[in-house]
Scaffold this active site. Structure first.
Site, short mmCIF file in Angstrom:
data_model
loop_
_atom_site.label_atom_id
_atom_site.label_comp_id
_atom_site.label_asym_id
_atom_site.label_seq_id
_atom_site.Cartn_x
_atom_site.Cartn_y
_atom_site.Cartn_z
N ALA A 66 -11.87 -59.26 -158.75
CA ALA A 66 -11.07 -60.67 -158.78
C ALA A 66 -11.78 -61.56 -157.45
O ALA A 66 -11.44 -62.63 -157.12
CB ALA A 66 -9.75 -60.59 -158.78
N ASP A 67 -12.40 -60.63 -156.72
CA ASP A 67 -12.92 -61.48 -155.34
C ASP A 67 -13.85 -62.69 -155.98
O ASP A 67 -14.14 -63.48 -155.35
CB ASP A 67 -13.98 -60.50 -154.61
CG ASP A 67 -13.04 -59.36 -153.95
OD1 ASP A 67 -11.70 -59.21 -153.82
OD2 ASP A 67 -13.69 -58.45 -153.08
N LYS A 125 -21.91 -54.72 -152.28
CA LYS A 125 -22.18 -53.30 -152.06
C LYS A 125 -23.10 -52.77 -153.01
O LYS A 125 -22.82 -53.34 -154.26
CB LYS A 125 -20.86 -52.50 -152.37
CG LYS A 125 -19.89 -52.58 -150.90
CD LYS A 125 -18.82 -51.73 -151.28
CE LYS A 125 -17.49 -52.29 -150.66
NZ LYS A 125 -17.11 -53.42 -151.33
N GLU A 137 -9.68 -58.88 -143.16
CA GLU A 137 -9.22 -58.12 -144.58
C GLU A 137 -8.40 -56.82 -143.91
O GLU A 137 -9.17 -56.35 -142.82
CB GLU A 137 -10.15 -57.95 -145.73
CG GLU A 137 -11.15 -57.12 -145.50
CD GLU A 137 -11.81 -56.41 -146.58
OE1 GLU A 137 -10.76 -55.75 -147.47
OE2 GLU A 137 -12.80 -56.51 -147.00
#
Ligand code: PSU
Ligand code: MN
Length: 306
Positions: free
Chosen positions: A141-142, A159, A25
Site C-alpha cells: 500500500a506504500d 528493497k 517511520e
C-alpha cells in the site's frame, strides 16, 4: 471531532516557525530490526537529523493517538514492543480506536506526516511489488500512498527482495516521480545499482525543492520518491545478495509466510544469512537518507522564503 493527533511541542514549534522538520517511520523499529539495534538506529537517525539542523518527528500510534515526535521514553517503549501492530492506511484508525500500540509503515507515516504539515520523510526502503505478485497480488500500500499523500519520501530505493521492474511500472502508472539522487541508476537498497535506470534524477537538495515547487504550481497531488544510493563503503553488491534473496524467498514460500509478515521475515532471514552485514548496511543507509532528507527540508524552507 475526535482529536487523534498529538504533535510534540518541539515539532509543532518548528512547523509554526517554518524550520525544517523530517518525519520518521516506526515499522522499521518494531518490525525491521531486532532489539537493541532498533533503538540504537532510531536514536542515531534522530541525532543525524538534528546534526543537519532539522527537527526529527518519529511517528507511531500509542495510547489511542498518533504521536508525531516521540520523547526518549516513548521511543524506547516502542522499540521494546515487537508485537506492535504494523499499520498501513487500512489499519491506522482501528489501532487508534482500540487503544493498541502500532508502528507506522511508509504509507501510514505519509498520512500522518501530511496531516501534521510535515513535507519530508526519511526511511530505509519502501514497500513495493513482491516477487510472484502475479499470483499473490502482494503489492504494498506504500505505492498507492505515494500517489496520494503530499510527502517527499527519501529512501535507498526499493528493497531488492521485491520485483523492482514491476515496482517501477506501478509507480509510473500511479504518476509518482521516482528520482535517483546523484546518479542515473535506480538504487536498490543494499546495492547502489541493480541494473535499472531511474526515471528521473536530481543532483542537489535545491533541485529537489525546485521539482516540488513546480509540482505545487501544477497542483499535482501525491508525493515524490527520492532514492538515495547507499554509501559505497557499506554497499553489498547485487551479485552477492541475489542468490541469498532467492533462498530467503524460497524459505518464506515453504513456510507459507506472506502478507504483512513477509517483509519482516525476509529482512530477518537475510540478516541471518549475511551474519548481520545486511543489518549494518540497513542502518548506514537509513542514517544517510536522514541527512539528505534534512537538507531537502532545509532547501524547501529556503525556496519558500524567496
Ligand atoms: N525499510 C526498512 N525496513 C522495514 C521497512 C522499510 O529498512 O522494515 C518497512 C516499511 O515500514 C515499509 C514496510 O513501509 O516495510 C513495507 O511493508 P509491506 O511490504 O508489508 O507493505
Ligand atoms: Mn504486502
Amino acid at each position: 471531532m475526535m482529536d487523534v493527533m498529538e504533535i510534540q511541542p518541539e515539532v509543532a514549534d518548528a512547523l509554526a516557525d517554518r524550520r525544517p522538520v523530517v518525519a520518521l517511520e516506526s515499522t522499521i523499529i518494531t518490525h525491521g530490526m531486532p532489539w537493541p539495534d532498533n533503538l540504537d538506529m532510531a536514536r542515531q537517525v534522530e541525532g543525524d537529523l538534528r546534526a543537519e539542523g532539522a527537527v526529527p518527528a518519529t511517528i507511531a500510534v500509542m495510547g489511542g493517538k498518533v504521536r508525531v515526535g516521540l520523547d526518549a521514553a516513548a521511543l524506547e517503549a516502542l522499540a521494546r514492543t515487537p508485537d506492535a501492530m504494523k499499520l498501513s492506511r487500512a489499519d491506522l484508525a482501528a489501532c487508534i480506536a482500540t487503544g493498541r500500540s502500532g508502528a507506522t509503515t511508509v504509507a501510514a507515516t505519509m498520512i500522518c506526516a501530511a496531516r501534521a504539515g510535515i513535507e519530508v520523510f526519511a526511511t530505509g526502503g519502501i514497500g513495493g511489488v513482491h516477487r510472484g505478485a502475479e499470483t499473490s497480488f502482494d503489492v504494498s500500500a506504500d505505492l498507492q500512498e505515494l500517489a496520494r499523500s503530499p510527502v517527499t519520501v527519501v529512501c535507498a530505493g526499493a528493497k531488492a527482495i521485491l520485483d523492482l521492474p514491476k515496482t517501477l511500472e506501478v509507480l509510473e502508472t500511479l504518476g509518482v516521480p521516482v528520482v535517483a539522487y546523484g546518479q542515473d541508476a535506480l538504487p536498490a537498497f543494499w546495492s547502489r545499482d541493480a541494473g535499472l535506470t531511474a526515471p528521473l534524477r536530481c543532483d542537489s537538495p535545491a533541485e529537489v525543492a525546485q521539482l516540488l515547487a513546480a509540482r505545487t504550481a501544477l497542483d499535482l497531488s501525491g508525493g515524490v520518491l527520492v532514492a538515495n544510493p547507499i554509501p559505497e563503503a557499506a554497499e553489498i553488491p547485487h551479485a552477492t545478495l541475489a542468490p541469498l534473496i532467492n533462498e530467503a524467498q524460497k524459505d518464506a514460500d515453504d513456510k507459507g509466510i506472506g502478507g504483512k509478515a513477509l517483509t519482516p521475515f525476509l529482512l530477518a532471514r537475510l540478516a541471518e544469512m549475511t551474519k548481520g552485514r545486511s543489518l549494518t548496511a540497513n542502518i548506514t543507509l537509513v542514517r544517510h537518507n536522514a541527512r539528505l532528507a534534512a537538507r531537502i527540508a532545509a532547501a524547501i524552507v529556503r525556496a519558500g522564503e524567496r
